[in-house]
Motif scaffolding. Structure first.
Motif, PDB file in Angstrom:
ATOM      1  N   HIS A 137       0.825  -1.199   0.000  1.00 48.81           N
ATOM      2  CA  HIS A 137       0.000   0.000   0.000  1.00 48.81           C
ATOM      3  C   HIS A 137       0.865   1.257   0.000  1.00 48.81           C
ATOM      4  O   HIS A 137       0.563   2.233  -0.711  1.00 48.81           O
ATOM      5  N   GLU A 138       1.949   1.243   0.805  1.00 49.61           N
ATOM      6  CA  GLU A 138       2.820   2.415   0.885  1.00 49.61           C
ATOM      7  C   GLU A 138       3.527   2.699  -0.443  1.00 49.61           C
ATOM      8  O   GLU A 138       3.780   3.851  -0.792  1.00 49.61           O
TER       9      GLU A 138
ATOM     10  N   THR B 207       2.234   4.863  -8.471  1.00 51.15           N
ATOM     11  CA  THR B 207       1.165   5.272  -9.384  1.00 51.15           C
ATOM     12  C   THR B 207       1.383   6.700  -9.872  1.00 51.15           C
ATOM     13  O   THR B 207       1.219   7.009 -11.066  1.00 51.15           O
ATOM     14  N   VAL B 208       1.777   7.577  -8.926  1.00 50.41           N
ATOM     15  CA  VAL B 208       2.014   8.975  -9.300  1.00 50.41           C
ATOM     16  C   VAL B 208       3.172   9.081 -10.274  1.00 50.41           C
ATOM     17  O   VAL B 208       3.093   9.760 -11.313  1.00 50.41           O
TER      18      VAL B 208
ATOM     19  N   HIS C  88       8.170  11.849  -4.606  1.00 48.86           N
ATOM     20  CA  HIS C  88       7.640  10.493  -4.418  1.00 48.86           C
ATOM     21  C   HIS C  88       8.750   9.452  -4.495  1.00 48.86           C
ATOM     22  O   HIS C  88       8.700   8.439  -3.786  1.00 48.86           O
TER      23      HIS C  88
ATOM     24  N   ARG D 127       1.991  11.332   5.855  1.00 51.62           N
ATOM     25  CA  ARG D 127       2.457  11.265   4.468  1.00 51.62           C
ATOM     26  C   ARG D 127       2.861  12.641   3.953  1.00 51.62           C
ATOM     27  O   ARG D 127       3.786  12.766   3.160  1.00 51.62           O
TER      28      ARG D 127
ATOM     29  N   LYS E 269       2.372   1.669  -3.459  1.00 49.92           N
ATOM     30  CA  LYS E 269       1.449   1.776  -4.577  1.00 49.92           C
ATOM     31  C   LYS E 269       1.196   3.234  -4.973  1.00 49.92           C
ATOM     32  O   LYS E 269       1.249   3.592  -6.158  1.00 49.92           O
ATOM     33  N   SER E 270       0.931   4.084  -3.963  1.00 48.91           N
ATOM     34  CA  SER E 270       0.591   5.486  -4.269  1.00 48.91           C
ATOM     35  C   SER E 270       1.720   6.221  -4.981  1.00 48.91           C
ATOM     36  O   SER E 270       1.507   6.793  -6.064  1.00 48.91           O
TER      37      SER E 270
END
Length: 447
Positions: free
Chosen positions: A210-211, A217-218, A248, A381, A213-214
């Motif tokens: 989950h950490e 994706t960006v 990121h 975050r 993925k964001s």
């Protein structure tokens, strides 16, 4: 053979009397001899009958004549049987002692599923009474539908995982082994810890995914935009996209670095490279790190009561202290204060990081050292936190036999303290409170 010899002796005596006194006295002699033989047999038979009334408490009687041979054979048979019984009793005692020493629960069940015997571990796991519950059906005492179905099905190739609701949520692995005439041996092992570890592993993988993925994706989205020849971007937007990609990427890099640190700490639990660390030098570096991270946005205070040497791994300790300082800088609003201190508490020594941040509600404090646990997910975050800092701090302090104390109140700031045991500290003789407080004020800025 001996009986035939006795009868022959009686007949020989009768013949001798016949030749000397006539047939009447010979017949009387033979009759008297037969009566004496009969009385001897009756006496031996009575002794045997008396022994048979309680053969275990009395010794085998001594016989004479043919009875001596018969009773001697009976004595040998009884002695062999007693030895076998003693051996079986000793084997049974050894078996039960082995069952008592086993780390798992053991229950012996008969063909009807009734309890014949169980060890104390099984009693504790399944809530049985070792004496009162003997002869009772197991399914009547352990009322769990999964266990009932497992025993009725009769397929024991795979163990049954049984989750009990009583106590602290015990998780058992039950295995059944058939033996004898439809009898069964039930083994119960505690796998609660293994289940917790497996749950933690799944949660850890899910959290890491989950950490990552964001930001991935960006980054992937911006790369697609930048490489699309049909999308026309001016230089300002292009540089903005690149800057967000760098942010990121740095976030993913910090996450990977923290994961590597945690992995290194966990894989080297049994060994630690320790030296005597000069606390003053270590804390000076930590203070400089706090000033650099704050960039003048906070008032940084530093105090050390007296110099000391700490038996520790300098790199691990610097990482733990750095994480405490980084958290304080990250979560304290601009204009607030952060206080670093090194103090004595009796024979112990304490490194503390206090801040004037928003504070933490009591319900969150017990879980702060869990991996990826965050009080405020969005704020963490935004500030670049990975959710692993306090987990690293806890691991490092545990390896140094130290503890982490957390004091916080919503709206009144927080204090994180690393408390080191006396055996790891050396205070120079005659050292006094020599280090004065140093304050780095926040710069004035207009507006």
């Amino acid at each position: 053979m001996r009986g035939a010899v006795g009868l022959a002796g009686v007949l020989a005596a009768g013949l001798i009397v016949w030749s000397l006194a006539g047939p009447v006295w010979a017949l009387a002699t033979v009759c008297l001899g037969l009566v004496l033989l009969l009385l001897r047999h009756v006496a031996n038979l009575a002794a045997l009958a008396d022994w048979l009334r309680d053969p275990l408490a009395k010794p085998v009687p001594q016989g004479n004549g043919i009875w001596e041979e018969a009773l001697a054979g009976l004595y040998r048979f009884v002695r062999a049987r007693i030895q076998r019984e003693q051996q079986l009793s000793a084997d049974l005692v050894r078996f039960r002692n082995a069952g008592l020493a086993l780390p798992d629960g053991v229950v012996l069940l008969d063909a009807r599923g009734h309890i014949e015997w169980c060890n104390p571990i099984a009693s504790r796991y399944l809530g049985l009474d070792e004496q009162r519950d003997l002869g009772q059906p197991l399914v009547n005492l352990v009322r769990h539908p999964d266990l009932v179905a497992y025993l009725e099905r009769g397929e024991y190739a795979e163990p049954l995982t049984l989750r009990l609701t009583r106590g602290e949520g015990l998780v058992l692995s039950l295995a059944v082994i058939a033996y004898g005439e439809a009898q069964k041996l039930l083994l119960a092992g505690d796998i609660t810890l293994a289940e917790k570890v497996e749950t933690m592993r799944r949660d850890f993988v899910a959290n890491v995914s989950h950490e990552l993925k964001s930001p991935l994706t960006v980054v992937a989205g911006f790369l697609e935009t930048l490489t699309d020849s049909e999308v026309k971007l001016d230089e300002r937007r292009r540089q903005g996209y690149l800057e967000m990609m760098r942010d990121h990427t740095r976030r993913m890099q910090r996450l990977v670095e923290d994961l590597l640190v945690l992995s290194a700490l966990e894989s080297s639990r049994g060994s630690i490279d320790e030296t005597l660390v000069d606390v003053a030098v270590l804390l000076s570096g930590v203070r400089d790190e706090a000033l650099a991270l704050s960039a003048g946005r906070h008032r940084i205070e530093f105090s050390a009561q007296e110099p000391a040497l700490l038996l520790a791994n300098a790199q691990e300790l610097r990482s733990a202290f750095g994480n405490l300082v980084s958290n304080a800088v990250r979560y304290t609003p601009a204009g607030g204060f952060i206080r670093l201190s090194w103090t004595r508490r009796g024979a112990q020594a304490v490194f503390s990081v206090a801040d004037s941040g928003p504070g933490i509600e009591p319900r969150h404090i017990p879980r702060l050292t869990e991996r990826f646990y965050r009080v405020d997910l969005s704020r963490s975050r935004e500030t670049g936190g990975t959710g692993l800092g306090l987990a690293i701090v806890k691991h490092v302090l545990t390896r140094h036999q130290a503890t982490l104390e957390i004091e916080s109140e919503p709206g009144a700031g927080s204090t994180f303290s690393a408390v080191f045991p006396a055996r790891r500290i050396e205070f120079p003789a005659g050292a006094a409170a020599a280090r004065s407080a140093q304050t780095e004020p926040a710069p004035r800025n207009s507006g």
